[in-house]
Design an enzyme around this catalytic site. Structure first.
Site, PDB file in Angstrom:
ATOM      1  N   ASN A  39     -10.698  67.449   6.003  1.00  0.00           N
ATOM      2  CA  ASN A  39     -10.346  68.851   6.199  1.00  0.00           C
ATOM      3  C   ASN A  39     -11.592  69.738   6.078  1.00  0.00           C
ATOM      4  O   ASN A  39     -12.519  69.445   5.317  1.00  0.00           O
ATOM      5  CB  ASN A  39      -9.226  69.313   5.267  1.00  0.00           C
ATOM      6  CG  ASN A  39      -9.456  69.018   3.800  1.00  0.00           C
ATOM      7  OD1 ASN A  39     -10.156  68.090   3.433  1.00  0.00           O
ATOM      8  ND2 ASN A  39      -8.868  69.826   2.938  1.00  0.00           N
ATOM      9  N   GLU A  41     -12.222  73.717   5.644  1.00  0.00           N
ATOM     10  CA  GLU A  41     -11.615  75.034   5.435  1.00  0.00           C
ATOM     11  C   GLU A  41     -12.556  76.154   5.876  1.00  0.00           C
ATOM     12  O   GLU A  41     -13.730  75.918   6.199  1.00  0.00           O
ATOM     13  CB  GLU A  41     -11.222  75.165   3.954  1.00  0.00           C
ATOM     14  CG  GLU A  41     -10.161  74.117   3.599  1.00  0.00           C
ATOM     15  CD  GLU A  41      -9.633  74.239   2.183  1.00  0.00           C
ATOM     16  OE1 GLU A  41     -10.217  74.971   1.359  1.00  0.00           O
ATOM     17  OE2 GLU A  41      -8.606  73.584   1.905  1.00  0.00           O
ATOM     18  N   CYS A  50      -7.257  70.490   9.468  1.00  0.00           N
ATOM     19  CA  CYS A  50      -6.817  69.367   8.642  1.00  0.00           C
ATOM     20  C   CYS A  50      -7.622  68.109   8.951  1.00  0.00           C
ATOM     21  O   CYS A  50      -8.224  67.980  10.028  1.00  0.00           O
ATOM     22  CB  CYS A  50      -5.340  69.076   8.900  1.00  0.00           C
ATOM     23  SG  CYS A  50      -4.214  70.271   8.145  1.00  0.00           S
ATOM     24  N   GLU A  52      -6.506  65.191   9.667  1.00  0.00           N
ATOM     25  CA  GLU A  52      -5.951  64.472  10.814  1.00  0.00           C
ATOM     26  C   GLU A  52      -6.528  65.031  12.118  1.00  0.00           C
ATOM     27  O   GLU A  52      -6.824  64.275  13.055  1.00  0.00           O
ATOM     28  CB  GLU A  52      -4.421  64.608  10.851  1.00  0.00           C
ATOM     29  CG  GLU A  52      -3.710  63.959   9.670  1.00  0.00           C
ATOM     30  CD  GLU A  52      -3.514  64.897   8.476  1.00  0.00           C
ATOM     31  OE1 GLU A  52      -4.370  65.766   8.240  1.00  0.00           O
ATOM     32  OE2 GLU A  52      -2.501  64.725   7.782  1.00  0.00           O
ATOM     33  N   CYS A  83       1.071  67.637   7.467  1.00  0.00           N
ATOM     34  CA  CYS A  83       1.765  68.916   7.676  1.00  0.00           C
ATOM     35  C   CYS A  83       2.449  68.904   9.045  1.00  0.00           C
ATOM     36  O   CYS A  83       2.214  68.016   9.876  1.00  0.00           O
ATOM     37  CB  CYS A  83       0.781  70.080   7.561  1.00  0.00           C
ATOM     38  SG  CYS A  83      -0.293  70.286   9.005  1.00  0.00           S
ATOM     39  N   CYS A  86       0.159  68.776  12.063  1.00  0.00           N
ATOM     40  CA  CYS A  86      -0.493  67.462  12.211  1.00  0.00           C
ATOM     41  C   CYS A  86       0.483  66.423  12.738  1.00  0.00           C
ATOM     42  O   CYS A  86       0.096  65.528  13.486  1.00  0.00           O
ATOM     43  CB  CYS A  86      -1.125  67.019  10.902  1.00  0.00           C
ATOM     44  SG  CYS A  86      -2.647  67.913  10.570  1.00  0.00           S
TER      45      CYS A  86
HETATM   46  N1  THU Z   1      -4.480  69.206   4.616  1.00  0.00           N
HETATM   47  C1  THU Z   1      -4.907  68.198   5.414  1.00  0.00           C
HETATM   48  O1  THU Z   1      -6.094  68.106   5.748  1.00  0.00           O
HETATM   49  N2  THU Z   1      -4.008  67.301   5.849  1.00  0.00           N
HETATM   50  C2  THU Z   1      -2.703  67.267   5.464  1.00  0.00           C
HETATM   51  O2  THU Z   1      -1.971  66.391   5.908  1.00  0.00           O
HETATM   52  C3  THU Z   1      -2.199  68.264   4.501  1.00  0.00           C
HETATM   53  C4  THU Z   1      -3.097  69.394   4.227  1.00  0.00           C
HETATM   54  C5  THU Z   1      -5.464  70.173   4.109  1.00  0.00           C
HETATM   55  C6  THU Z   1      -5.422  71.537   4.710  1.00  0.00           C
HETATM   56  C7  THU Z   1      -6.087  72.354   3.628  1.00  0.00           C
HETATM   57  O3  THU Z   1      -7.493  72.296   3.795  1.00  0.00           O
HETATM   58  C8  THU Z   1      -5.725  71.658   2.332  1.00  0.00           C
HETATM   59  O4  THU Z   1      -5.300  70.346   2.727  1.00  0.00           O
HETATM   60  C9  THU Z   1      -4.628  72.332   1.548  1.00  0.00           C
HETATM   61  O5  THU Z   1      -3.535  72.600   2.339  1.00  0.00           O
END
Ligand code: THU
Length: 130
Positions: A39, A41, A50, A52, A83, A86
């Site tokens: 991920n 941000e 994310c 994925e 999520c 994703c």
């Molecule tokens: N996140 C992912 O990278 N993948 C997931 O399947 C769930 C959430 C990340 C997004 C964000 O940077 C952090 O987790 C918190 O939501």
């Protein structure tokens, strides 16, 4: 185990200063190659991506389009589940029976299919207006 190790390794590079929730993902493609992502941000929160999405982008950039297996790993009490967005992204490059492996940091893994994670999802057929 290859997928778990790839996801754990890339997770180390996750850029998650806002959530402090680092996630790693690894895809096995049709050729057997592994693509990983973490991920990333952003201070403008919705611009974050994310793990994925990163793994899928790496696969597509390498010229592959078929996921045969995907693993996601993160810390936290419950094993991380992709999520909603994703799930849709994974489904684009998967058949319904593709395993989604949800791992914790110790390597304990729960398995579910993308079809079970995204039942009755929006698909190409819905755009077939005849
Ligand atoms: N996140 C992912 O990278 N993948 C997931 O399947 C769930 C959430 C990340 C997004 C964000 O940077 C952090 O987790 C918190 O939501």
């Amino acid at each position: 185990m290859d997928l778990f190790n790839a996801a754990m390794t890339v997770r180390e590079n996750a850029y998650a200063p806002y959530s402090n929730f680092q996630v790693g993902a690894a895809i096995r493609s049709a050729s057997g190659k592994i693509y990983a992502g973490c991920n990333v941000e952003n201070v403008a929160y919705p611009e974050g991506t994310c793990a994925e999405a990163g793994a899928i982008a790496a696969m597509i950039a390498d010229g592959e389009t078929q996921i045969t297996e995907i693993l996601v790993v993160a810390g936290g009490a419950a094993k991380v589940s992709p999520c909603g967005g994703c799930r849709q992204k994974i489904a684009e490059f998967s058949t319904g029976d593709v395993p989604v492996l949800m791992a914790d940091l110790t390597g304990d893994i729960e398995k579910i299919t993308i079809g079970d994670l995204l039942p009755a999802g929006f698909a190409k057929d819905h755009m077939d207006v005849g």
